[in-house]
Design a protein around this motif. Structure first.
Motif, PDB file in Angstrom:
ATOM      1  N   LEU A 171      10.669  -0.807 -18.467  1.00 29.44           N
ATOM      2  CA  LEU A 171      10.440  -2.062 -17.705  1.00 29.44           C
ATOM      3  C   LEU A 171      11.363  -2.827 -17.119  1.00 29.44           C
ATOM      4  O   LEU A 171      11.273  -3.666 -16.486  1.00 29.44           O
ATOM      5  N   ALA A 172      12.753  -2.531 -17.694  1.00 29.25           N
ATOM      6  CA  ALA A 172      13.962  -3.343 -17.114  1.00 29.25           C
ATOM      7  C   ALA A 172      13.975  -2.903 -15.664  1.00 29.25           C
ATOM      8  O   ALA A 172      14.574  -3.674 -14.841  1.00 29.25           O
ATOM      9  N   LEU A 173      13.444  -1.575 -15.309  1.00 34.49           N
ATOM     10  CA  LEU A 173      13.689  -1.020 -13.816  1.00 34.49           C
ATOM     11  C   LEU A 173      13.077  -2.108 -12.682  1.00 34.49           C
ATOM     12  O   LEU A 173      13.617  -2.541 -11.858  1.00 34.49           O
ATOM     13  N   PRO A 174      11.484  -2.335 -12.928  1.00 35.70           N
ATOM     14  CA  PRO A 174      11.150  -3.451 -12.160  1.00 35.70           C
ATOM     15  C   PRO A 174      11.403  -4.738 -11.950  1.00 35.70           C
ATOM     16  O   PRO A 174      11.395  -5.189 -11.246  1.00 35.70           O
TER      17      PRO A 174
ATOM     18  N   VAL B 184       8.084  12.614 -17.794  1.00 32.41           N
ATOM     19  CA  VAL B 184       8.863  11.318 -17.965  1.00 32.41           C
ATOM     20  C   VAL B 184       9.214  10.403 -16.717  1.00 32.41           C
ATOM     21  O   VAL B 184       8.863   9.272 -16.513  1.00 32.41           O
ATOM     22  N   ALA B 185       9.423  11.154 -15.847  1.00 25.66           N
ATOM     23  CA  ALA B 185       9.944  10.783 -14.575  1.00 25.66           C
ATOM     24  C   ALA B 185       8.566  10.046 -13.785  1.00 25.66           C
ATOM     25  O   ALA B 185       8.656   9.270 -13.176  1.00 25.66           O
ATOM     26  N   ALA B 186       7.344  10.948 -14.134  1.00 26.89           N
ATOM     27  CA  ALA B 186       6.189  10.420 -13.388  1.00 26.89           C
ATOM     28  C   ALA B 186       5.875   9.265 -13.944  1.00 26.89           C
ATOM     29  O   ALA B 186       5.521   8.358 -13.441  1.00 26.89           O
ATOM     30  N   ALA B 187       6.053   9.059 -15.758  1.00 21.84           N
ATOM     31  CA  ALA B 187       5.732   7.796 -16.224  1.00 21.84           C
ATOM     32  C   ALA B 187       6.421   6.614 -15.734  1.00 21.84           C
ATOM     33  O   ALA B 187       5.930   5.512 -15.460  1.00 21.84           O
ATOM     34  N   VAL B 188       7.850   6.880 -15.323  1.00 15.53           N
ATOM     35  CA  VAL B 188       8.673   5.909 -14.867  1.00 15.53           C
ATOM     36  C   VAL B 188       8.203   5.422 -13.309  1.00 15.53           C
ATOM     37  O   VAL B 188       8.148   3.977 -13.009  1.00 15.53           O
ATOM     38  N   SER B 189       7.797   6.606 -12.517  1.00 18.08           N
ATOM     39  CA  SER B 189       7.544   6.113 -11.405  1.00 18.08           C
ATOM     40  C   SER B 189       6.224   5.325 -11.299  1.00 18.08           C
ATOM     41  O   SER B 189       5.963   4.271 -10.450  1.00 18.08           O
ATOM     42  N   MET B 190       5.298   5.658 -12.177  1.00 20.87           N
ATOM     43  CA  MET B 190       3.916   4.847 -12.111  1.00 20.87           C
ATOM     44  C   MET B 190       4.129   3.497 -12.498  1.00 20.87           C
ATOM     45  O   MET B 190       3.507   2.571 -12.083  1.00 20.87           O
ATOM     46  N   LEU B 191       4.932   3.342 -13.461  1.00 17.28           N
ATOM     47  CA  LEU B 191       5.074   1.968 -14.032  1.00 17.28           C
ATOM     48  C   LEU B 191       5.884   1.206 -12.593  1.00 17.28           C
ATOM     49  O   LEU B 191       5.601  -0.112 -12.654  1.00 17.28           O
ATOM     50  N   LEU B 192       7.003   1.907 -12.377  1.00 22.34           N
ATOM     51  CA  LEU B 192       7.512   1.313 -11.098  1.00 22.34           C
ATOM     52  C   LEU B 192       6.596   0.550  -9.806  1.00 22.34           C
ATOM     53  O   LEU B 192       6.361  -0.273  -9.486  1.00 22.34           O
ATOM     54  N   MET B 193       5.837   1.622  -9.451  1.00 18.97           N
ATOM     55  CA  MET B 193       5.336   1.651  -8.220  1.00 18.97           C
ATOM     56  C   MET B 193       3.976   0.551  -8.411  1.00 18.97           C
ATOM     57  O   MET B 193       3.568  -0.146  -7.597  1.00 18.97           O
ATOM     58  N   LEU B 194       3.313   0.926  -9.423  1.00 15.96           N
ATOM     59  CA  LEU B 194       2.161  -0.152  -9.727  1.00 15.96           C
ATOM     60  C   LEU B 194       2.677  -1.752  -9.988  1.00 15.96           C
ATOM     61  O   LEU B 194       2.062  -2.393  -9.453  1.00 15.96           O
TER      62      LEU B 194
ATOM     63  N   PHE C 145       0.848  -1.247  -0.079  1.00 17.28           N
ATOM     64  CA  PHE C 145       0.175   0.032   0.057  1.00 17.28           C
ATOM     65  C   PHE C 145       0.879   1.238   0.087  1.00 17.28           C
ATOM     66  O   PHE C 145       0.685   2.312  -0.528  1.00 17.28           O
ATOM     67  N   TYR C 146       2.067   1.108   0.750  1.00 14.88           N
ATOM     68  CA  TYR C 146       2.851   2.313   0.450  1.00 14.88           C
ATOM     69  C   TYR C 146       3.372   2.437  -0.883  1.00 14.88           C
ATOM     70  O   TYR C 146       3.491   3.643  -1.237  1.00 14.88           O
ATOM     71  N   LEU C 147       3.844   1.526  -1.495  1.00 12.86           N
ATOM     72  CA  LEU C 147       4.364   1.532  -2.977  1.00 12.86           C
ATOM     73  C   LEU C 147       2.827   2.018  -3.843  1.00 12.86           C
ATOM     74  O   LEU C 147       3.124   2.839  -4.807  1.00 12.86           O
ATOM     75  N   LEU C 148       1.727   1.579  -3.667  1.00 13.38           N
ATOM     76  CA  LEU C 148       0.535   2.003  -4.402  1.00 13.38           C
ATOM     77  C   LEU C 148       0.254   3.505  -4.230  1.00 13.38           C
ATOM     78  O   LEU C 148      -0.196   4.037  -5.100  1.00 13.38           O
ATOM     79  N   GLY C 149       0.415   3.932  -3.010  1.00 10.24           N
ATOM     80  CA  GLY C 149       0.402   5.320  -2.815  1.00 10.24           C
ATOM     81  C   GLY C 149       1.351   6.234  -3.846  1.00 10.24           C
ATOM     82  O   GLY C 149       0.838   7.199  -4.044  1.00 10.24           O
ATOM     83  N   GLY C 150       2.586   5.498  -3.635  1.00 10.56           N
ATOM     84  CA  GLY C 150       3.395   6.363  -4.549  1.00 10.56           C
ATOM     85  C   GLY C 150       3.251   6.339  -6.098  1.00 10.56           C
ATOM     86  O   GLY C 150       3.487   7.326  -6.699  1.00 10.56           O
TER      87      GLY C 150
END
Length: 408
Positions: free
Chosen positions: A222-225, A345-355, A57-62
């Protein structure tokens, strides 16, 4: 006007150091609290299987507000959004002290998780814009090393909280750290930023479409997660695996984290030392195979239960070391793979990572209740194996383009 990239020196380090203090506070918000989750679930009279949900849930909030905070910082300025985000995180750390049940607790964990996006979609974007390419990667690796004090100290301090005081005081300390970082950022963060056209927010969807339709961005992001997920699964599940299953004491659990996160620190230090000697990206092709070898050690722990603890720690140390020498480079490549404004772009990366983190952690948490250790080991092996498909192909293509253009 594009800000002039800075070189790395003692003076220009003040802003990253102020930012990393907030990053340390946000990570402690997970690493200090996660070991205490077994005690928290007992206090709220729920099953210990709820423990990993605190992290997910911490990550989902992110992930939930990345789409807003990144573009907002493009329009209002990184500084204004970052300072407001730090204050919001500190307030949520104090409000969680008032929760009365696990549902309220997880709701506040969700809101605290927004701090992750403040770092990844706003703070990291400011770092990448402020420094030249290799210096930005060095700064990110240096910040990672400092922030890694959180997972090193967090489990031990979390065990101390469980045994001697209360988990509530952990959140008070984290709020105080965030408050200190606010004063540092207010003093040291540059006011200059890249100018972007202030288009109406209705154009946000078009910007995100441009980013996500870019095959190079998708492959690199996609490589990041895939690379980061094994360590995130370890943080989420290791309290259950080591304390509940392998019967380690809380203190022994805390000590067991040291080799894992020391591997990450050593990997980051090695990256800083060798990054100027190799073509940028070469360390990725070294690091990920090391991580894959670590995943096979994790799988061996399933079939050799008498050596399970040793194999888990060896495997995770190899995985974290490999991540250390490649993750900062991966992040730089992903952020620079699109010409859309860097906050978006950073937001797009962050959303992909956190989700990705939320979905995979919750899925593996459920699988762990069914098949135990093999769920964790098999998931890590599968995730790292997937890197050798589309992401590796895109990275090889990018490296060839950089070689042809003379960018090393």
């Amino acid at each position: 006007m594009q800000p002039t990239p800075k070189t790395l020196n003692r003076s220009t380090l003040m802003f990253p150091l102020a930012l990393v203090l907030f990053e340390f506070a946000v990570y402690m918000g997970n690493d200090l609290i996660q070991p205490a989750m077994l005690a928290i679930t007992q206090e709220f009279s729920v099953s210990a299987t709820w423990a990993p949900s605190s992290m997910s849930f911490y990550l989902l909030g992110g992930a939930s507000v990345a789409w807003l905070l990144g573009p907002l910082s493009d329009r209002l300025g990184r500084r204004r959004v970052l300072l407001a985000g730090v204050l919001f995180f500190a307030l949520c750390c104090l409000l969680i002290l008032l929760t009365q049940n696990i549902q309220q607790f997880l709701a506040m964990r969700f809101l605290q998780g927004i701090g992750l996006t403040v770092i990844s979609a706003v703070g990291y974007a400011a770092i990448q814009e402020s420094f030249a390419e290799r210096d930005a990667i060095k700064v990110m690796a240096l910040m990672a090393n400092i922030s890694l004090l959180a997972p090193l100290l967090g489990p031990v301090l979390g065990a101390f909280l469980i045994d001697y005081v209360s988990w509530h005081w952990g959140f008070v300390a984290i709020a105080m750290l965030a408050g200190l970082s606010w004063f540092g950022l207010n003093s040291q963060m540059p006011r200059q930023q890249q100018s972007v056209s202030r288009q109406p927010f209705i154009y946000l969807l078009d910007d995100f479409k441009r980013v996500y339709r870019n095959p190079q961005f998708l492959g690199l992001s996609l490589a990041l997660p895939l690379v980061n997920m094994p360590l995130m699964l370890w943080i989420a599940l290791s309290p259950v695996m080591l304390v509940e299953e392998l019967k380690l004491s809380s203190f022994a659990y805390g000590l067991s984290q040291f080799p894992v996160f020391m591997g990450l620190i050593v990997g980051n230090m090695l990256l800083i030392r060798i990054i100027d000697r190799f073509a940028l990206g070469r360390t990725i092709f070294i690091g990920v195979p090391i991580m894959l070898g670590g995943a096979f050690c994790l799988l061996a722990a399933v079939f050799l239960p008498h050596y399970a603890l040793a194999l888990l720690l060896i495997g995770m140390t190899l995985i974290s070391f490999g991540e250390g020498i490649c993750f900062s480079v991966m992040y730089r490549f992903a952020l620079m793979s699109s010409d859309v404004s860097k906050g978006t772009v950073a937001a797009a990366v962050s959303m992909l990572l956190m989700l990705s983190f939320f979905v995979v952690i919750e899925a593996v948490r459920w699988l762990y209740t069914q098949v135990h250790l093999i769920a964790f080991s098999g998931s890590c092996l599968l995730l790292l194996g997937l890197w050798f498909t589309f992401p590796r192909k895109i990275l090889k293509s990018l490296m060839q383009q950089r070689q042809q253009s003379g960018s090393f």
